[in-house]
Design a protein around this motif. Structure first.
Motif, short mmCIF file in Angstrom:
data_model
loop_
_atom_site.label_atom_id
_atom_site.label_comp_id
_atom_site.label_asym_id
_atom_site.label_seq_id
_atom_site.Cartn_x
_atom_site.Cartn_y
_atom_site.Cartn_z
N GLU A 27 -0.92 1.87 -7.50
CA GLU A 27 -1.59 0.88 -8.34
C GLU A 27 -1.52 -0.52 -7.72
O GLU A 27 -2.50 -1.25 -7.67
N ARG A 28 -0.35 -0.89 -7.21
CA ARG A 28 -0.17 -2.22 -6.61
C ARG A 28 -1.05 -2.37 -5.36
O ARG A 28 -1.71 -3.40 -5.18
N LEU A 29 -1.08 -1.35 -4.51
CA LEU A 29 -1.88 -1.42 -3.29
C LEU A 29 -3.37 -1.45 -3.62
O LEU A 29 -4.14 -2.19 -3.00
N ASP A 30 -3.79 -0.66 -4.59
CA ASP A 30 -5.19 -0.62 -4.99
C ASP A 30 -5.62 -1.98 -5.56
O ASP A 30 -6.66 -2.52 -5.18
N ARG A 31 -4.81 -2.52 -6.45
CA ARG A 31 -5.13 -3.81 -7.07
C ARG A 31 -5.18 -4.92 -6.03
O ARG A 31 -6.08 -5.76 -6.04
N ARG A 36 -8.18 -8.85 -2.89
CA ARG A 36 -8.37 -9.53 -1.60
C ARG A 36 -9.69 -9.21 -0.91
O ARG A 36 -10.30 -10.08 -0.29
N ASN A 37 -10.09 -7.91 -0.99
CA ASN A 37 -11.18 -7.45 -0.13
C ASN A 37 -12.30 -6.70 -0.85
O ASN A 37 -13.25 -6.27 -0.20
N GLY A 38 -12.17 -6.49 -2.16
CA GLY A 38 -13.21 -5.78 -2.88
C GLY A 38 -13.29 -4.30 -2.56
O GLY A 38 -14.32 -3.67 -2.80
N LEU A 39 -12.21 -3.74 -2.04
CA LEU A 39 -12.16 -2.31 -1.70
C LEU A 39 -11.10 -1.63 -2.56
O LEU A 39 -10.06 -2.20 -2.83
N THR A 40 -11.38 -0.38 -2.94
CA THR A 40 -10.34 0.41 -3.59
C THR A 40 -9.45 1.01 -2.49
O THR A 40 -9.83 1.03 -1.32
N LYS A 109 -15.75 -4.45 10.37
CA LYS A 109 -15.36 -5.83 10.07
C LYS A 109 -14.55 -5.89 8.76
O LYS A 109 -13.51 -6.54 8.69
N ALA A 110 -15.02 -5.18 7.74
CA ALA A 110 -14.31 -5.15 6.46
C ALA A 110 -12.90 -4.58 6.63
O ALA A 110 -11.94 -5.08 6.05
N LEU A 111 -12.79 -3.54 7.45
CA LEU A 111 -11.48 -2.92 7.70
C LEU A 111 -10.56 -3.88 8.45
O LEU A 111 -9.39 -4.03 8.08
N ARG A 112 -11.08 -4.54 9.47
CA ARG A 112 -10.27 -5.52 10.22
C ARG A 112 -9.78 -6.64 9.31
O ARG A 112 -8.66 -7.12 9.45
N GLU A 113 -10.62 -7.07 8.37
CA GLU A 113 -10.22 -8.14 7.46
C GLU A 113 -9.20 -7.67 6.43
O GLU A 113 -8.32 -8.42 6.03
#
Length: 155
Positions: A27-31, A36-40, A109-113
């Motif tokens: 839950e903490r990692l997902d949130r 931060r990045n708009g990714l689940t 790019k999204a992954l690197r960020e």
């Protein structure tokens, strides 16, 4: 009818603690990733596996097994990543019913960020709380449990 081999008090405590830790950490990692990045967390995992795959592409069926989600959930998550330009789907010439998920430049790019913040959150939530010896033992334990659950090793 056979008798139940109930968990003893220590096993019950460890089992319940494992469930809580797994839930809280996920839950903490997902949130954190969403904020931060708009990714689940699942979407991040998809991007990671695609980035590590040959040609940065994987069959959807293989990706579902690798990310450990149902095919329907994977399809939903890949559709969202596709909508955001991180992944594209390609038809599979060998199997008309199958398709490939392919990492795009925008997905890279999204992954690197996202990666530095995610790694920091994993370290803070898990590894920084343990000694080097505890990390080593945890790794050994997780390997044994995973192999057993995958059927790779008899108990």
């Amino acid at each position: 009818m056979s008798e139940v081999d109930w968990l003893d008090a220590d096993e019950q405590r460890i089992w319940r603690s494992y469930l809580v830790v797994n839930s809280l950490l996920e839950e903490r990692l997902d949130r954190d990733l969403q904020r931060r990045n708009g990714l689940t967390l699942v979407e991040y995992g998809i991007l990671v596996h695609l980035s590590e795959a040959e040609g940065q592409r994987m069959r959807m069926r293989t990706l579902a097994d690798t990310v450990i989600v149902s095919k329907s959930r994977l399809s939903h998550q890949v559709a969202r990543l596709e909508r955001d330009g991180h992944v594209r789907r390609e038809s599979c010439s060998e199997d008309r019913r199958g398709s490939w998920a392919v990492l795009t430049a925008q997905g890279e790019k999204a992954l690197r960020e996202a990666a530095p913040g995610h790694v920091a959150a994993v370290r803070a939530g898990l590894f920084e709380r343990l000694s080097d010896e505890q990390v080593k033992r945890l790794g050994e334990i997780m390997e044994i449990v995973e192999r057993g659950l995958r059927g790779d090793e008899p108990r």
